[in-house]
Design an enzyme around this catalytic site. Structure first.
Site, PDB file in Angstrom:
ATOM      1  N   SER A 110     -16.028  -0.458 -28.967  1.00  0.00           N
ATOM      2  CA  SER A 110     -14.979   0.547 -29.146  1.00  0.00           C
ATOM      3  C   SER A 110     -14.980   1.209 -30.516  1.00  0.00           C
ATOM      4  O   SER A 110     -14.291   2.210 -30.707  1.00  0.00           O
ATOM      5  CB  SER A 110     -13.601  -0.095 -28.901  1.00  0.00           C
ATOM      6  OG  SER A 110     -13.483  -0.537 -27.579  1.00  0.00           O
ATOM      7  N   THR A 169     -10.186   1.687 -32.174  1.00  0.00           N
ATOM      8  CA  THR A 169      -9.968   3.062 -31.723  1.00  0.00           C
ATOM      9  C   THR A 169      -9.178   3.898 -32.725  1.00  0.00           C
ATOM     10  O   THR A 169      -9.663   4.941 -33.178  1.00  0.00           O
ATOM     11  CB  THR A 169      -9.285   3.077 -30.344  1.00  0.00           C
ATOM     12  OG1 THR A 169     -10.178   2.489 -29.382  1.00  0.00           O
ATOM     13  CG2 THR A 169      -8.947   4.495 -29.913  1.00  0.00           C
ATOM     14  N   GLU A 227      -3.545   5.628 -27.389  1.00  0.00           N
ATOM     15  CA  GLU A 227      -4.465   4.627 -26.854  1.00  0.00           C
ATOM     16  C   GLU A 227      -3.744   3.586 -26.005  1.00  0.00           C
ATOM     17  O   GLU A 227      -2.824   2.916 -26.469  1.00  0.00           O
ATOM     18  CB  GLU A 227      -5.206   3.902 -27.977  1.00  0.00           C
ATOM     19  CG  GLU A 227      -6.226   2.903 -27.426  1.00  0.00           C
ATOM     20  CD  GLU A 227      -6.688   1.870 -28.437  1.00  0.00           C
ATOM     21  OE1 GLU A 227      -7.740   1.242 -28.182  1.00  0.00           O
ATOM     22  OE2 GLU A 227      -6.017   1.676 -29.463  1.00  0.00           O
ATOM     23  N   HIS A 246     -11.218  -8.265 -20.939  1.00  0.00           N
ATOM     24  CA  HIS A 246     -11.979  -9.257 -21.699  1.00  0.00           C
ATOM     25  C   HIS A 246     -11.541 -10.684 -21.357  1.00  0.00           C
ATOM     26  O   HIS A 246     -12.357 -11.603 -21.346  1.00  0.00           O
ATOM     27  CB  HIS A 246     -11.807  -9.028 -23.202  1.00  0.00           C
ATOM     28  CG  HIS A 246     -12.709  -7.978 -23.776  1.00  0.00           C
ATOM     29  ND1 HIS A 246     -14.078  -7.982 -23.572  1.00  0.00           N
ATOM     30  CD2 HIS A 246     -12.447  -6.883 -24.547  1.00  0.00           C
ATOM     31  CE1 HIS A 246     -14.608  -6.944 -24.192  1.00  0.00           C
ATOM     32  NE2 HIS A 246     -13.646  -6.256 -24.789  1.00  0.00           N
ATOM     33  N   ASP A 284     -13.372   4.864 -23.492  1.00  0.00           N
ATOM     34  CA  ASP A 284     -14.484   4.713 -24.423  1.00  0.00           C
ATOM     35  C   ASP A 284     -15.650   3.963 -23.798  1.00  0.00           C
ATOM     36  O   ASP A 284     -16.790   4.111 -24.210  1.00  0.00           O
ATOM     37  CB  ASP A 284     -14.028   4.017 -25.705  1.00  0.00           C
ATOM     38  CG  ASP A 284     -13.219   2.762 -25.442  1.00  0.00           C
ATOM     39  OD1 ASP A 284     -12.936   2.437 -24.265  1.00  0.00           O
ATOM     40  OD2 ASP A 284     -12.839   2.093 -26.418  1.00  0.00           O
ATOM     41  N   HIS A 285     -15.363   3.164 -22.788  1.00  0.00           N
ATOM     42  CA  HIS A 285     -16.398   2.400 -22.095  1.00  0.00           C
ATOM     43  C   HIS A 285     -15.777   1.780 -20.857  1.00  0.00           C
ATOM     44  O   HIS A 285     -14.558   1.852 -20.645  1.00  0.00           O
ATOM     45  CB  HIS A 285     -16.973   1.302 -22.999  1.00  0.00           C
ATOM     46  CG  HIS A 285     -15.919   0.382 -23.564  1.00  0.00           C
ATOM     47  ND1 HIS A 285     -15.291  -0.580 -22.798  1.00  0.00           N
ATOM     48  CD2 HIS A 285     -15.371   0.304 -24.801  1.00  0.00           C
ATOM     49  CE1 HIS A 285     -14.407  -1.218 -23.543  1.00  0.00           C
ATOM     50  NE2 HIS A 285     -14.425  -0.688 -24.764  1.00  0.00           N
ATOM     51  N   HIS A 287     -18.148  -5.560 -21.935  1.00  0.00           N
ATOM     52  CA  HIS A 287     -18.048  -4.166 -21.529  1.00  0.00           C
ATOM     53  C   HIS A 287     -19.105  -3.845 -20.474  1.00  0.00           C
ATOM     54  O   HIS A 287     -20.081  -4.576 -20.308  1.00  0.00           O
ATOM     55  CB  HIS A 287     -18.277  -3.243 -22.734  1.00  0.00           C
ATOM     56  CG  HIS A 287     -17.225  -3.365 -23.788  1.00  0.00           C
ATOM     57  ND1 HIS A 287     -17.344  -2.775 -25.032  1.00  0.00           N
ATOM     58  CD2 HIS A 287     -16.027  -4.003 -23.788  1.00  0.00           C
ATOM     59  CE1 HIS A 287     -16.269  -3.038 -25.746  1.00  0.00           C
ATOM     60  NE2 HIS A 287     -15.449  -3.789 -25.018  1.00  0.00           N
TER      61      HIS A 287
END
Length: 525
Positions: free
Chosen positions: A130, A193, A351, A360, A397-398, A473
């Site tokens: 990130s 971020t 965000e 995660h 972002d992913h 990720h």
């Protein structure tokens, strides 16, 4: 079904176990369908779908009247880790929370007229993190993983590679153009971020000087919390977590006194919050640390706002104390009310950061509820702005190693079981699964039987194929949703780079919508 026919060839004991498992699944499916809305009767008529298609086509034709206005405002909603499977699952969850089946539900981001894909790799990583991605979509420059606000010439954790490799962000460009700027996050305000919006650090983990090696401090590198207040000292709105990084080491937290892990971390003895308050005392600056203080503010009397609501990240929305902790939607509403007072416009970064944390930890329920809350915030922002002068972009972002499947029927509870047993180990499985992560569990050498546990618990860790303490990720492209002035330029698949200062000619530092578009969307990583 194949798995059912095979049971006749197994020993009697195995048959009993399989029948029991089957009964459990059937019971779960029956209970799960009780009170569940059935799909609309009209969907059985082909005319329903033909009419729907015609309406969709008519709406698409209206998009030919392109919005070529100059954007006065820009809002970027970044769902950290919000890959396409997460968007789809969040859509279903949103519908089911409203008593619907879920699949036909429309997210606020689904209503955006223009959608594209963005590649996400870092300069040194096929599957990104990130920090490097934030540098890409906020600063317009692809970067190495673990670094924020610096180019790929900077090496992670090597302080002496910082100088000369700093890159500036759209937040600074907006501020230089006379716009109000804000950052709202559910993570620490000095997390990966948001930090790329104002900091230049070769290590995303340098939250305060306590987390930095002595060599880096000796070489003159500054921690990210310090840079938040020093690099762009007049950021109009800052909201999120991260209080402990702003206070001297061992100073008790205002909300959790005498809880060591929440105490201040700074070795330099500085109280960054007090320094901010002193500086903003005569400029209508307000510091708040709980929901009551936040919502009691009159935005008309606030020009600068610092809101730090937790020592670290904010709590998951499912666990949030609704009396003391603001939601992302509430923070966004206050932020816009303050920022929109500027006749020159504003830039706001929002965000939904804990989507990523939920994944995660293998806690899909936490992650998806975070995504639904971010969608609510998008809806609130929509009500407070106009596509005439405001560009809004929603992206990620992913992605993550998260998915759901198993031939589930329409309306199946998103956190429920697949309607079948594995034809290998004859055990049930949840629709949601992770490719890797902490949910990998075996009992006596075989896969855990999920029907024996509460797989709909808020913190249930979905089964994973590969055991890891922390799920990773994913590397696939992410979706970019856009509306407002020049949003139609978001199309196709974007490489993640954009025009540099020299390539924008007269546009810099004026924040035109095209510059914002190129910066925000062509560098998602």
């Amino acid at each position: 079904m194949l798995w059912l026919s095979r049971t006749t060839h197994q020993p009697h004991r195995d048959n009993n176990m399989k029948v029991s498992a089957l009964l459990i699944i059937c019971l779960c499916l029956i209970l799960g369908t009780l009170g569940k809305p059935q799909f609309p009767e009209q969907e059985k008529d082909p005319k329903f779908w033909n009419t729907f298609a015609q309406r969709t086509l008519k709406n698409a034709l209206t998009l030919q009247n392109l919005n070529r206005n100059k954007a006065k405002n820009l809002i970027l909603f970044l769902g950290d880790g919000m890959g396409v499977p997460t968007v789809t699952a969040a859509r279903i969850l949103k519908g089911q929370l409203n008593g619907e089946g879920g699949e036909e539900t429309v997210l606020e981001m689904d209503k955006f007229p223009f959608v594209s894909l963005a590649k996400t790799y870092n300069t040194n990583a096929q599957v990104p993190d990130s920090a490097g991605t934030a540098t890409a979509y906020l600063c317009g420059v692809k970067a190495n993983e673990g670094t924020v606000g610096v180019s790929a010439a900077a090496v992670r954790s090597q302080c002496n590679t910082t100088k000369g490799n700093e890159v500036t962000s759209i937040l600074r460009w907006a501020k230089d153009a006379g716009k109000s700027v804000g950052i709202v996050t559910t993570t620490r305000v000095n997390h990966a971020t948001p930090s790329a919006a104002y900091a230049h650090s070769v290590d995303r983990d340098w939250y305060s000087d306590n987390e930095m090696p002595a060599e880096a401090l000796q070489d003159g590198c500054r921690d990210i919390a310090r840079q938040l207040f020093e690099n762009i000292p007049n950021i109009d709105v800052i909201m999120g977590g991260g209080r402990k990084y702003m206070f001297p080491k061992n100073v008790s937290d205002v909300e959790y006194p005498n809880v060591a892990k929440h105490s201040g971390t700074r070795k330099d003895g500085r109280n960054l919050v007090q320094e901010w308050r002193d500086r903003m005392e005569t400029q209508k600056g307000h510091y708040v640390w709980n929901k009551k203080q936040l919502l009691s503010l009159n935005p008309n009397n606030v020009d600068y706002l610092l809101g730090l609501f937790e020592p670290g990240d904010l709590t998951y929305d499912l666990e949030r104390n609704t009396d003391t902790d603001p939601s992302l939607t509430e923070m966004v509403e206050v932020a816009i009310k303050i920022l929109r007072k500027n006749p020159s416009g504003f830039y706001l970064l929002v965000e939904g950061g804990r989507i990523d944390h939920g994944h995660h930890e293998g806690k899909a329920k936490q992650a998806l509820h975070e995504a639904v809350e971010m969608d609510r915030a998008i809806g609130r922002a929509d009500l407070m702005t106009s596509t005439h002068d405001t560009m809004t972009v929603v992206t990620a972002d992913h992605s993550h190693m998260f998915n759901f499947g198993g031939y589930t029927p329409r309306g199946n509870i998103i956190f429920g079981l697949a309607p079948m047993l594995s034809d290998v180990d004859q055990k049930p499985f949840t629709s949601i699964l992770y490719g890797n992560g902490p949910g990998y569990k075996t009992i006596n050498g075989v896969r855990e039987n999920v029907s024996t546990i509460d797989y709909q618990d808020n913190n249930y860790q979905a089964q994973a194929a590969v055991p890891l303490n922390t799920e990773t990720h994913g590397g696939e492209d992410v979706a970019v949703f856009a509306k407002g002035p020049l949003a139609h330029l978001l199309h196709g698949v974007h490489e993640e780079h954009c025009l540099s200062k020299s390539g924008t000619a007269g546009l810099h530092p004026v924040l035109s919508s095209i510059l914002a578009l190129l910066t925000v969307t062509q560098l998602i990583c």
